[in-house]
Design a protein around this motif. Structure first.
Motif, short mmCIF file in Angstrom:
data_model
loop_
_atom_site.label_atom_id
_atom_site.label_comp_id
_atom_site.label_asym_id
_atom_site.label_seq_id
_atom_site.Cartn_x
_atom_site.Cartn_y
_atom_site.Cartn_z
N GLU A 1 -15.08 -0.84 4.96
CA GLU A 1 -15.86 0.23 5.07
C GLU A 1 -15.38 1.21 3.91
O GLU A 1 -16.21 2.15 3.33
N ASP A 2 -14.13 1.16 3.49
CA ASP A 2 -13.60 2.13 2.59
C ASP A 2 -13.67 1.61 0.92
O ASP A 2 -12.80 1.97 0.09
N PRO B 1 -10.66 -4.38 6.69
CA PRO B 1 -12.07 -3.63 6.64
C PRO B 1 -12.50 -3.31 5.29
O PRO B 1 -11.87 -3.19 4.25
#
Length: 135
Positions: free
Chosen positions: A103-104, A101
């Motif tokens: 997103e972070d 991911p």
């Protein structure tokens, strides 16, 4: 130096070196450390980084480029037989990193940009230069 059979990637040695470098920099007054690495899974690396730099606020930055652009860079960097070895490895890493991911993470596109331009964008987006001026 040959890696021990039970640690072919020298991860423990790397963690200890990172801890020593950070301790020396911190003692000299450094507030930040920029660590660069290629990791097929940053999630696997984070525990070792956190152990080496306890209490650190980690900011992950993913430098992004298209598969085509990355292969062009590999072709310019590798000459002869290393190219034949590196291309499949690069393609595998792109696939593995793409599955994690984002997103972070701060994702920065690198296509057609200089190292200075990329660094400036990262510093601007993190606000590090402004915070240094405000001190």
């Amino acid at each position: 130096f040959h890696a021990p059979a039970d640690h072919p990637h020298k991860v423990d040695l790397t963690r200890r070196k990172l801890a020593a470098v950070w301790a020396n920099l911190r003692d000299a007054g450094a507030l930040r450390l920029i660590l660069t690495m290629v990791a097929s899974s940053i999630e696997d690396e984070l525990p070792r980084i956190r152990e080496a730099i306890p209490g650190a606020a980690l900011i992950l930055v993913r430098l992004h480029i298209s598969g085509y652009g990355l292969l062009q860079r590999v072709r310019r960097r590798e000459v002869g037989s290393p190219y034949d070895y590196q291309v499949p490895r690069t393609i595998e890493y792109v696939y593995l990193m793409g599955r994690e991911p984002a997103e972070d993470r701060l994702v920065v596109d690198t296509w057609g940009r200089t190292v200075g331009e990329i660094a400036q964008e990262i510093l601007d987006r993190l606000g590090w230069l402004q915070s240094a001026l405000d001190r």
